[in-house]
Design a protein around this motif. Structure first.
Motif, mmCIF file in Angstrom:
data_model
loop_
_atom_site.group_PDB
_atom_site.id
_atom_site.type_symbol
_atom_site.label_atom_id
_atom_site.label_comp_id
_atom_site.label_asym_id
_atom_site.label_seq_id
_atom_site.Cartn_x
_atom_site.Cartn_y
_atom_site.Cartn_z
ATOM 1 N N UNK A 119 0.848 -1.191 0.000
ATOM 2 C CA UNK A 119 0.000 0.000 0.000
ATOM 3 C C UNK A 119 0.882 1.239 0.000
ATOM 4 N N UNK A 120 0.660 2.108 -0.961
ATOM 5 C CA UNK A 120 1.417 3.351 -1.057
ATOM 6 C C UNK A 120 0.766 4.392 -0.150
ATOM 7 N N UNK A 121 1.177 4.392 1.090
ATOM 8 C CA UNK A 121 0.631 5.331 2.070
ATOM 9 C C UNK A 121 1.097 4.946 3.452
ATOM 10 N N UNK A 122 1.078 5.873 4.398
ATOM 11 C CA UNK A 122 1.580 5.607 5.753
ATOM 12 C C UNK A 122 0.815 4.492 6.455
ATOM 13 N N UNK A 123 1.541 3.641 7.163
ATOM 14 C CA UNK A 123 0.910 2.570 7.929
ATOM 15 C C UNK A 123 0.655 2.980 9.373
ATOM 16 N N UNK A 124 1.323 4.009 9.826
ATOM 17 C CA UNK A 124 1.157 4.437 11.209
ATOM 18 C C UNK A 124 1.792 5.795 11.444
ATOM 19 N N UNK A 125 1.883 6.164 12.714
ATOM 20 C CA UNK A 125 2.383 7.473 13.113
ATOM 21 C C UNK A 125 3.843 7.393 13.583
ATOM 22 N N UNK A 126 4.431 8.518 13.779
ATOM 23 C CA UNK A 126 5.809 8.587 14.254
ATOM 24 C C UNK A 126 5.897 8.186 15.724
ATOM 25 N N UNK A 127 7.017 7.609 16.097
ATOM 26 C CA UNK A 127 7.284 7.345 17.506
ATOM 27 C C UNK A 127 7.675 8.644 18.193
ATOM 28 N N UNK B 49 5.912 13.540 1.963
ATOM 29 C CA UNK B 49 4.947 13.614 3.049
ATOM 30 C C UNK B 49 5.571 13.200 4.366
ATOM 31 N N UNK B 50 5.265 13.926 5.430
ATOM 32 C CA UNK B 50 5.832 13.653 6.754
ATOM 33 C C UNK B 50 4.715 13.271 7.717
ATOM 34 N N UNK B 51 4.849 12.099 8.329
ATOM 35 C CA UNK B 51 3.856 11.629 9.294
ATOM 36 C C UNK B 51 4.427 11.780 10.687
ATOM 37 N N UNK B 52 3.852 12.708 11.465
ATOM 38 C CA UNK B 52 4.333 12.974 12.812
ATOM 39 C C UNK B 52 3.507 12.261 13.857
ATOM 40 N N UNK C 247 -0.406 2.054 15.387
ATOM 41 C CA UNK C 247 0.915 1.626 14.940
ATOM 42 C C UNK C 247 1.842 2.821 14.841
ATOM 43 N N UNK C 248 3.091 2.591 15.191
ATOM 44 C CA UNK C 248 4.120 3.627 15.087
ATOM 45 C C UNK C 248 5.290 3.118 14.250
ATOM 46 N N UNK C 249 5.959 4.058 13.565
ATOM 47 C CA UNK C 249 7.113 3.773 12.730
ATOM 48 C C UNK C 249 6.782 2.717 11.667
ATOM 49 N N UNK C 250 7.538 1.632 11.558
ATOM 50 C CA UNK C 250 7.297 0.635 10.524
ATOM 51 C C UNK C 250 8.185 0.840 9.320
ATOM 52 N N UNK C 251 8.232 -0.202 8.496
ATOM 53 C CA UNK C 251 9.119 -0.202 7.319
ATOM 54 C C UNK C 251 8.388 0.184 6.043
#
Length: 230
Positions: free
Chosen positions: A59-67, A86-89, A221-225
């Protein structure tokens, strides 16, 4: 956001019995209309997964938020590693640019709809069931770069000829067979899915997991690959 802007492609890898391996990609139109719904899109994707026995969904999109503990103040480590725009905080609205907020929250909710079941897992999740299918984040721009190709230009600037030319370049580099791949979004889905096809086939040496291991914190969820070709 519109279903017509969601590119979907089935990317498969065949080792050719050890003689001549190959990649094939077939694009699909999403048979839905109206304002995109996480539940409706997830339901259709599950049907596709079952029909085609997909073992790795990209999936081309964030899986979770920043730690909150990362040394990257405005984005996840994965986004910094692949130079994502894009930055996910931090939740619930720590997104840059602000125009990405709707897309970001939709993507995170889509991942959550799959990961609420033990049948699905993120790569690097130590609690994953061995038989689980993998759902992973991808980033096509980084995929192009990892393959040694110039990324496909932004959708608003790319002509039909630009998309066709990019497909020719991808074919020359990878030998991939493209079936019914017509649009910018579909070609991006193909590139985003190549690493996933290799991962599903056990060719993990051809795959890079950019970022940090995923974990749960405060119900999300946070961070992730981000999975890209190695």
């Amino acid at each position: 956001m519109d279903y017509r802007d969601i590119g979907v492609a089935l990317v498969t890898y065949d080792d050719g019995g050890g003689k001549h391996d190959s990649l094939t990609a077939r694009a699909f139109d999403v048979p839905l209309s109206g304002r995109p719904s996480v539940a409706a899109l997830a339901s259709w994707l599950r049907e596709m997964v079952e029909t085609h026995d997909v073992r790795c969904l990209c999936i081309d999109g964030p899986l979770g938020w920043r730690s909150p503990d990362t040394d990257s103040p405005h984005c996840r480590l994965s986004e910094r590693a692949v130079r994502a725009p894009g930055k996910t905080g931090l939740p619930p609205d720590g997104v840059k640019p602000r125009t990405y907020l709707g897309f970001t929250t939709f993507s995170i909710a889509l991942f959550e709809s799959f990961l609420s079941s033990a049948d699905w897992a993120l790569p690097g999740d130590p609690a994953a069931v061995p038989t689980a299918r993998v759902v992973t984040e991808s980033f096509p721009t980084a995929g192009w770069r990892a393959l040694g190709l110039s990324p496909l230009m932004a959708k608003g600037r790319a002509s039909v000829a630009d998309v066709q030319d990019a497909g020719v370049r991808l074919l020359a580099r990878t030998g991939i067979t493209l079936e019914q791949v017509r649009t910018h979004d579909q070609l991006q889905a193909v590139v985003g899915g190549i690493a996933g096809a290799w991962w599903a086939a056990g060719r993990t040496s051809h795959v890079q997991l950019a970022g940090a291991a995923p974990f749960r914190l405060d119900g999300s969820w946070r961070e992730g690959y981000i999975m890209i070709p190695a």
